[in-house]
Design a protein around this motif. Structure first.
Motif, PDB file in Angstrom:
ATOM      1  N   GLY A   1      54.977  48.083  33.606  1.00 25.02           N
ATOM      2  CA  GLY A   1      54.038  47.162  32.977  1.00 25.02           C
ATOM      3  C   GLY A   1      53.961  45.846  33.733  1.00 25.02           C
ATOM      4  O   GLY A   1      52.902  45.212  33.782  1.00 25.02           O
ATOM      5  N   ALA A   2      55.087  45.445  34.343  1.00 22.19           N
ATOM      6  CA  ALA A   2      55.108  44.195  35.100  1.00 22.19           C
ATOM      7  C   ALA A   2      54.177  44.252  36.308  1.00 22.19           C
ATOM      8  O   ALA A   2      53.577  43.237  36.687  1.00 22.19           O
ATOM      9  CB  ALA A   2      56.537  43.877  35.554  1.00 22.19           C
ATOM     10  N   PHE A   3      54.032  45.428  36.919  1.00 20.85           N
ATOM     11  CA  PHE A   3      53.075  45.576  38.025  1.00 20.85           C
ATOM     12  C   PHE A   3      51.661  45.251  37.547  1.00 20.85           C
ATOM     13  O   PHE A   3      50.916  44.520  38.201  1.00 20.85           O
ATOM     14  CB  PHE A   3      53.119  47.005  38.584  1.00 20.85           C
ATOM     15  N   ASN A   4      51.303  45.793  36.390  1.00 22.24           N
ATOM     16  CA  ASN A   4      49.965  45.557  35.857  1.00 22.24           C
ATOM     17  C   ASN A   4      49.792  44.125  35.383  1.00 22.24           C
ATOM     18  O   ASN A   4      48.706  43.551  35.495  1.00 22.24           O
ATOM     19  CB  ASN A   4      49.688  46.540  34.715  1.00 22.24           C
ATOM     20  N   LEU A   5      50.852  43.516  34.861  1.00 20.92           N
ATOM     21  CA  LEU A   5      50.791  42.107  34.489  1.00 20.92           C
ATOM     22  C   LEU A   5      50.550  41.252  35.727  1.00 20.92           C
ATOM     23  O   LEU A   5      49.754  40.298  35.697  1.00 20.92           O
ATOM     24  CB  LEU A   5      52.092  41.690  33.799  1.00 20.92           C
ATOM     25  N   GLY A   6      51.214  41.597  36.829  1.00 21.09           N
ATOM     26  CA  GLY A   6      50.988  40.881  38.082  1.00 21.09           C
ATOM     27  C   GLY A   6      49.560  41.044  38.575  1.00 21.09           C
ATOM     28  O   GLY A   6      48.949  40.088  39.074  1.00 21.09           O
ATOM     29  N   ASN A   7      49.016  42.252  38.417  1.00 19.51           N
ATOM     30  CA  ASN A   7      47.625  42.488  38.813  1.00 19.51           C
ATOM     31  C   ASN A   7      46.674  41.600  38.025  1.00 19.51           C
ATOM     32  O   ASN A   7      45.759  40.983  38.584  1.00 19.51           O
ATOM     33  CB  ASN A   7      47.256  43.959  38.583  1.00 19.51           C
ATOM     34  N   ALA A   8      46.879  41.543  36.708  1.00 24.36           N
ATOM     35  CA  ALA A   8      45.996  40.743  35.858  1.00 24.36           C
ATOM     36  C   ALA A   8      46.131  39.249  36.160  1.00 24.36           C
ATOM     37  O   ALA A   8      45.133  38.527  36.255  1.00 24.36           O
ATOM     38  CB  ALA A   8      46.319  41.011  34.386  1.00 24.36           C
ATOM     39  N   LEU A   9      47.368  38.784  36.334  1.00 27.41           N
ATOM     40  CA  LEU A   9      47.615  37.364  36.617  1.00 27.41           C
ATOM     41  C   LEU A   9      46.979  36.949  37.934  1.00 27.41           C
ATOM     42  O   LEU A   9      46.292  35.922  38.019  1.00 27.41           O
ATOM     43  CB  LEU A   9      49.116  37.107  36.650  1.00 27.41           C
ATOM     44  N   SER A  10      47.192  37.759  38.969  1.00 30.89           N
ATOM     45  CA  SER A  10      46.691  37.388  40.288  1.00 30.89           C
ATOM     46  C   SER A  10      45.164  37.454  40.351  1.00 30.89           C
ATOM     47  O   SER A  10      44.532  36.623  41.008  1.00 30.89           O
ATOM     48  CB  SER A  10      47.296  38.307  41.357  1.00 30.89           C
ATOM     49  N   ALA A  11      44.569  38.439  39.667  1.00 30.61           N
ATOM     50  CA  ALA A  11      43.104  38.532  39.636  1.00 30.61           C
ATOM     51  C   ALA A  11      42.507  37.292  38.964  1.00 30.61           C
ATOM     52  O   ALA A  11      41.490  36.750  39.407  1.00 30.61           O
ATOM     53  CB  ALA A  11      42.667  39.795  38.913  1.00 30.61           C
ATOM     54  N   TRP A  12      43.153  36.830  37.893  1.00 31.95           N
ATOM     55  CA  TRP A  12      42.693  35.626  37.184  1.00 31.95           C
ATOM     56  C   TRP A  12      42.815  34.386  38.067  1.00 31.95           C
ATOM     57  O   TRP A  12      41.888  33.591  38.181  1.00 31.95           O
ATOM     58  CB  TRP A  12      43.499  35.457  35.900  1.00 31.95           C
ATOM     59  N   LEU A  13      43.961  34.239  38.736  1.00 30.05           N
ATOM     60  CA  LEU A  13      44.169  33.076  39.610  1.00 30.05           C
ATOM     61  C   LEU A  13      43.205  33.110  40.796  1.00 30.05           C
ATOM     62  O   LEU A  13      42.661  32.077  41.198  1.00 30.05           O
ATOM     63  CB  LEU A  13      45.616  33.050  40.107  1.00 30.05           C
ATOM     64  N   GLY A  14      43.003  34.321  41.363  1.00 23.67           N
ATOM     65  CA  GLY A  14      42.072  34.442  42.477  1.00 23.67           C
ATOM     66  C   GLY A  14      40.658  34.078  42.073  1.00 23.67           C
ATOM     67  O   GLY A  14      39.930  33.415  42.820  1.00 23.67           O
ATOM     68  N   GLY A  15      40.255  34.507  40.873  1.00 26.71           N
ATOM     69  CA  GLY A  15      38.931  34.152  40.378  1.00 26.71           C
ATOM     70  C   GLY A  15      38.782  32.659  40.153  1.00 26.71           C
ATOM     71  O   GLY A  15      37.715  32.085  40.388  1.00 26.71           O
ATOM     72  N   MET A  16      39.874  32.007  39.731  1.00 25.83           N
ATOM     73  CA  MET A  16      39.828  30.565  39.498  1.00 25.83           C
ATOM     74  C   MET A  16      39.563  29.785  40.785  1.00 25.83           C
ATOM     75  O   MET A  16      38.753  28.858  40.803  1.00 25.83           O
ATOM     76  CB  MET A  16      41.140  30.092  38.865  1.00 25.83           C
ATOM     77  N   VAL A  17      40.244  30.174  41.884  1.00 24.52           N
ATOM     78  CA  VAL A  17      40.063  29.411  43.126  1.00 24.52           C
ATOM     79  C   VAL A  17      38.688  29.672  43.729  1.00 24.52           C
ATOM     80  O   VAL A  17      38.107  28.783  44.368  1.00 24.52           O
ATOM     81  CB  VAL A  17      41.183  29.724  44.147  1.00 24.52           C
ATOM     82  N   ILE A  18      38.140  30.869  43.522  1.00 27.24           N
ATOM     83  CA  ILE A  18      36.773  31.133  43.983  1.00 27.24           C
ATOM     84  C   ILE A  18      35.790  30.304  43.165  1.00 27.24           C
ATOM     85  O   ILE A  18      34.879  29.677  43.718  1.00 27.24           O
ATOM     86  CB  ILE A  18      36.443  32.637  43.879  1.00 27.24           C
TER      87      ILE A  18
END
Length: 402
Positions: A330-347
């Motif tokens: 589950g931590a892998f998927n949590l990392g996926n969700a967190l990083s996608a959100w952060l990446g979208g923020m900087v864009i």
């Protein structure tokens, strides 16, 4: 390696295919149900959340039965979920099907990791875990592109029907090849929960969130980055993702092999190299050839961390590793969700399509720092244990031998 690992790899192949194939079929699904692309995106989000919630939930529910039987139950859920998706008359039913299938994901890989490690000698555990995860990585090379092609040309319902059939094959393989070993005596839910009091288990899970999150910070936005920055045509994105999948296959096998020899050094090398490559991707993304090579490296280095991190959790949660192993998935998927959100923020902040690469580099570097901290704490605890063990009881003399 035992043939039983093949059954686990087939199940992993099906799960990996159903997780990622939806991304290439969103337009077709949205058109069928008359919903917007953003609404259809709930099929991705719902699946990810189902993995995070389902991993501990299904593992806890399975504490009373053998691991083989629980794997059979999970593959049954996977089959039912994909059949629901294939025949869904309305969008809500398909969303339910996706969530049902996702409930099997985390627990399957978590329990499967424990089973795979138990099938081989102690010095081959990480390699056995890697063999199971090979099914997931190959899904990104074969299953996802082929499923997308079938869905776009024949129909997305056919794709999910085929994935359900893969689940049947995996179910039969588990029933036939996996030994029905009873659960260890004296291990109860409270013992499984006690693993989370271990700082090393929590550090390994944090490394999972940050390290693999670094990968998905970049890969989530690979399409706009490659088309707008590198200059690739839209149709090239599929093959770039195949390259990413090939990197994942190689990195997974290498990570499994070397983690059995030197687990922590393997993490040092893979995480430091991952942070460096992600930082360089901000530059190489402007050149087609360099970008393609970098994508392969990101897949390889990212998945080289998976077997050692999963084995680290199993080692530190020894005696009652099943729940911790599933939660780490589950931590892998949590990392996926967190990083996608952060990446979208900087864009969204106007830093450009390559900015998520910097986010990924920072996340991977943070995981590297945690690996150093974990090793330092382990050395301290080992040293303290040596001192206590070697100390003579008060009032006694230590014998001196010539």
């Amino acid at each position: 390696m035992p043939l039983a690992l093949l059954a686990l790899a087939i199940g992993a192949f099906g799960i990996g295919t159903t997780e990622f194939v939806i991304m290439g079929l969103l337009p077709q699904v949205a058109g069928t149900f008359g919903v917007s692309i953003s609404s259809a995106g709930l099929l991705v989000t719902g699946y990810a959340l189902g993995v995070v919630i389902g991993a501990p939930l299904m593992t806890v529910l399975g504490t009373k039965i053998s691991r083989k039987r629980m794997l059979l139950v999970l593959m049954g859920l996977f089959i039912i979920g994909n059949l629901l998706s294939a025949v869904a008359p309305v969008f809500a039913v398909m969303l339910i099907g996706r969530i049902v299938a996702s409930l099997a994901h985390g627990a399957f890989f978590g329990i499967g990791s424990v089973v795979a490690a138990g099938l081989v000698a102690p010095q081959k555990k990480a390699g056995a875990i890697a063999m199971m995860f090979t099914g997931l990585t190959i899904a990104n090379v074969v299953g996802v592109p082929l499923g997308t092609l079938i869905g776009q040309n024949i129909g997305w319902r056919v794709t999910f029907g085929i994935v359900a059939a893969l689940g049947v094959v995996g179910l039969a393989g588990i029933a036939k090849l996996i030994p029905d070993v009873p659960r260890p005596e004296g291990v109860y839910l409270r013992h499984e929960l006690a693993a989370f009091k271990n700082a090393q288990v929590l550090l390994a899970m944090a490394m999972t969130v940050l390290g693999f999150g670094g990968v998905f910070a970049a890969i989530t936005y690979i399409a706009p980055m490659m088309t707008h920055v590198a200059g690739f045509a839209d149709g090239s994105v599929t093959w770039l993702l195949v390259l990413f999948g090939l990197g994942m296959v190689g990195g997974n096998l290498v990570g499994g092999r070397f983690a059995d020899r030197a687990l922590m050094p393997m993490l040092y090398v893979s995480l430091s190299a991952l942070a460096l490559v992600l930082a360089l991707f901000t530059l190489t993304a402007h050149n087609k050839i360099a970008a393609a090579v970098t994508i392969v490296l990101i897949g390889a280095l990212g998945f080289a961390t998976v077997p050692p991190l999963q084995k680290r959790v199993l080692d530190q949660a020894h005696g009652a590793p099943t729940l911790a192993s599933a939660v780490n998935i589950g931590a892998f998927n949590l990392g996926n969700a967190l990083s996608a959100w952060l990446g979208g923020m900087v864009i969204a902040a106007g830093f450009g399509y390559t900015a998520p690469n910097w986010v990924g580099a920072v996340l991977a570097a943070a995981a590297l720092l945690l690996s150093f901290l974990s090793a330092a704490l382990e050395r301290r605890d080992n040293a303290a244990g040596t001192v206590v063990t070697g100390a003579a009881p008060t009032g006694e003399r230590t014998a001196v031998h010539p």
